[in-house]
Design an enzyme around this catalytic site. Structure first.
Site, PDB file in Angstrom:
ATOM      1  CB  CYS A   1      39.690  46.404  41.754  1.00 53.96           C
ATOM      2  SG  CYS A   1      38.925  47.719  40.770  1.00 53.96           S
TER       3      CYS A   1
ATOM      4  CG  PHE B   1      33.499  56.665  42.066  1.00 58.63           C
ATOM      5  CD1 PHE B   1      32.582  57.332  41.266  1.00 58.63           C
ATOM      6  CD2 PHE B   1      34.502  57.405  42.667  1.00 58.63           C
ATOM      7  CE1 PHE B   1      32.664  58.704  41.073  1.00 58.63           C
ATOM      8  CE2 PHE B   1      34.598  58.774  42.487  1.00 58.63           C
ATOM      9  CZ  PHE B   1      33.676  59.427  41.686  1.00 58.63           C
ATOM     10  CB  SER B   2      32.489  50.264  40.453  1.00 58.12           C
ATOM     11  OG  SER B   2      33.605  50.713  39.729  1.00 58.12           O
ATOM     12  CD  GLU B   3      36.169  47.979  42.934  1.00 59.06           C
ATOM     13  OE1 GLU B   3      36.574  48.041  44.125  1.00 59.06           O
ATOM     14  OE2 GLU B   3      35.574  47.012  42.456  1.00 59.06           O
ATOM     15  CB  THR B   4      37.109  54.119  47.045  1.00 64.03           C
ATOM     16  OG1 THR B   4      35.973  54.857  46.579  1.00 64.03           O
ATOM     17  CG2 THR B   4      38.098  55.082  47.684  1.00 64.03           C
TER      18      THR B   4
END
Length: 263
Positions: A69, A42-45
């Site tokens: 984020c 994903f784009s962020e964790t």
């Protein structure tokens, strides 16, 4: 270790921006957190540990840790308020960008974020070649913000990722005024191993200050025109930005074989 997958800035799954949220008792080492982010793709964790009355929150892209984020903060607030702090009206986070909060506001979750100070920079041929259309103006904060001539251009032009790598700024945002919203935008992050970020909260810490000043209004309803789409309800409060949206839980599960540290 519990991991939740949440779609942020949407009221239903398969839309908005996906974030994985790992709720931990103790910290993993940084290499393991990066590997989890790479595995998730994903784009962020987001990784969070409760420390006193607040939660320490860190965000990792597949390319490494990032300083701010939005969608993963919204997703983490959603998880904590739904499963861990069920009687609370808000959760507070300690982050690389200072103190952040997520507060219940009816059906929305509202975040209190810093707004980036924007500096106008010259539009270059490199920007035009990377985007496939020449911006009307360009601004720098943490990211590069390019003002485009129309909503149609924003929706139709997907930048060349190799050429975008050579542009200044961490991310690239294209934006224009919208017919049905105050603004429309798209966000690209090849420097973080992400082609397009579906709905970028930290990007709107650039986008919303620009449109608030341009349109002469404090309340901005923003639309992100990625394939997944997303809606952000924003309010400028001086140098801070109130950013609200909904979230939808896709899954919750358990991660195995991980070694935590006491640091």
């Amino acid at each position: 270790m519990k991991q939740y997958i949440v779609d942020a800035f949407t009221d239903h799954v398969f839309a908005g921006n996906q974030a994985a949220v790992c709720v931990m008792d103790d910290w993993l080492d940084e290499k393991t957190m990066i590997n989890i982010a790479i595995e998730n793709r994903f784009s962020e964790t987001a990784f969070t540990v409760k420390e006193g009355d607040a939660y320490h929150l860190r965000w990792f892209t597949p390319g490494g840790e990032i300083d701010l984020c939005g969608h993963a903060t919204l997703a983490t607030g959603y998880v904590l308020l739904r499963f861990y702090e069920t009687e609370a009206d808000a959760v507070e986070f300690k982050t690389l960008s200072g103190k952040l909060t997520v507060t219940r506001k009816g059906e929305l979750l509202e975040m209190d974020f810093p707004a980036y100070e924007l500096k106008e920079v010259p539009v270059t041929d490199e920007m035009a070649e990377a985007i496939g259309a020449r911006p009307l103006a360009a601004y720098m904060g943490r990211d590069l913000l390019c003002i485009m001539d129309s909503e149609k251009t924003v929706r139709e032009k997907t930048p060349d990722m190799e050429k975008s790598l050579k542009l200044p700024g961490l991310l690239l945002h294209t934006t224009a005024q919208s017919r049905n919203f105050d603004c429309v935008s798209r966000s690209f992050a090849p420097k973080l191993s992400i082609d397009e970020d579906p709905v970028c909260g930290s990007g709107h810490c650039h986008i919303v200050p620009y449109w608030a000043q341009k349109l002469g209004k404090e309340d901005i309803k923003a639309f992100q025109a990625s394939k997944r789409t997303g809606v952000l309800y924003c309010h400028m409060a001086g140098k801070r930005l109130k950013m609200a949206g909904q979230a939808a839980l896709f899954s919750k599960g358990e991660l195995f074989g991980l070694k935590v540290t006491s640091s």
